[in-house]
Design a protein around this motif. Structure first.
Motif, PDB file in Angstrom:
ATOM      1  N   ALA A  34     -12.039 -10.192  -7.086  1.00 21.75           N
ATOM      2  CA  ALA A  34     -12.733  -9.068  -7.298  1.00 21.75           C
ATOM      3  C   ALA A  34     -11.663  -8.191  -8.163  1.00 21.75           C
ATOM      4  O   ALA A  34     -12.035  -7.075  -8.472  1.00 21.75           O
ATOM      5  N   GLY A  35     -10.397  -8.593  -8.393  1.00 21.29           N
ATOM      6  CA  GLY A  35      -9.520  -7.751  -9.103  1.00 21.29           C
ATOM      7  C   GLY A  35      -8.154  -7.539  -8.362  1.00 21.29           C
ATOM      8  O   GLY A  35      -7.964  -8.160  -7.431  1.00 21.29           O
ATOM      9  N   VAL A  36      -7.351  -6.877  -9.113  1.00 20.04           N
ATOM     10  CA  VAL A  36      -6.059  -6.639  -8.357  1.00 20.04           C
ATOM     11  C   VAL A  36      -6.028  -5.590  -7.269  1.00 20.04           C
ATOM     12  O   VAL A  36      -6.645  -4.485  -7.626  1.00 20.04           O
ATOM     13  N   VAL A  37      -5.336  -5.638  -6.081  1.00 19.59           N
ATOM     14  CA  VAL A  37      -5.381  -4.583  -5.138  1.00 19.59           C
ATOM     15  C   VAL A  37      -3.867  -4.442  -4.895  1.00 19.59           C
ATOM     16  O   VAL A  37      -3.090  -5.348  -4.711  1.00 19.59           O
ATOM     17  N   ILE A  38      -3.400  -2.990  -5.070  1.00 21.74           N
ATOM     18  CA  ILE A  38      -2.103  -2.625  -4.772  1.00 21.74           C
ATOM     19  C   ILE A  38      -2.011  -2.361  -3.161  1.00 21.74           C
ATOM     20  O   ILE A  38      -2.924  -1.957  -2.587  1.00 21.74           O
TER      21      ILE A  38
END
Length: 235
Positions: A34-38
């Motif tokens: 779903a994308g990059v998560v910090i």
């Protein structure tokens, strides 16, 4: 931002040395379908100011396809003038001086709230806590899909009885790209309707195909997906 790779971002808020050293803050980062998560947790590491460039090169080598570093000349300039800023409460776009040096997906991640990051119990990949849990184990999206939606998952033929809905697998989302690799189709997607309606819709669907196995899974925001083995698995 000094640099980053497939698991970590590193940034400093000050090039004013104390005892010849500065503090770099290491932030976990999860790369998900779903994308990059910090991550919301930071670790501090002391660096000799004179060795910052060497540390960046060693920590974020070009062999890692997701590795990047800030331009060396910019780091040297900021170190020379002893640039300093307050430690940000949150790592976001406004807090990053050189946001234009970041990969696009990392920069986009800074616009979203940070999350708790854990290691997948199966492959040790970093992932978002509680997005994919199976048999009380924290998993990444890849291992959850492989275990739950793979051949050994809780597939069934015939109707779901009312009591079956209380124990359906749960996850944050279903990743279509990962299902393709498994030879699985999403044949029904439901959001925001009551349980009685859900059971009627799922029952009608399963009555139409009593041969191929199906699997129902709960997703976030009270969603539900019904999966079915593809008629012809991809080669």
């Amino acid at each position: 931002m000094l640099g980053g790779n497939s698991s970590t971002l590193a940034f400093v808020n000050s090039f004013r040395p104390e005892g010849g050293a500065i503090t770099a803050r290491l932030v976990p980062v999860a790369w998900t379908p779903a994308g990059v998560v910090i991550g919301d947790g930071w670790q501090n590491v002391g660096l000799a100011l004179a060795g910052v460039i060497d540390w960046v090169d060693r920590t974020f080598p070009p062999e890692d396809e997701r590795s990047f570093i800030a331009p060396v000349r910019d780091i040297e300039l900021l170190a020379r003038v002893e640039w300093s800023a307050p430690v940000p409460d949150r790592l976001d776009e406004e807090a990053v001086l050189n946001v234009e040096d970041l990969p696009e997906d990392v920069a986009e991640a800074l616009a979203h709230p940070p999350a708790a990051i854990v290691q997948c119990a199966a492959c040790r990949r970093l992932c978002v806590r509680d997005e994919f849990v199976w048999k009380e184990r924290q998993l990444c999206a890849w291992d959850f899909h492989g275990q739950v939606f793979g051949k050994r998952g809780p597939w069934r033929q015939g109707r779901y009885e009312p009591h079956h809905y209380a124990s359906l697998p749960r996850c944050a989302y279903v990743a279509p790209a990962l299902l393709v690799e498994l030879g699985v189709d999403v044949v029904l997607a439901i959001e925001g309707v009551g349980d009685a309606t859900v059971q009627r819709l799922v029952g009608a669907l399963l009555d139409e195909d009593t041969v191929r196995p199906h699997l129902a899974v709960r997703t976030e925001n009270d969603g539900l997906r019904v999966l079915r083995e593809a008629a012809e698995p991809p080669a």
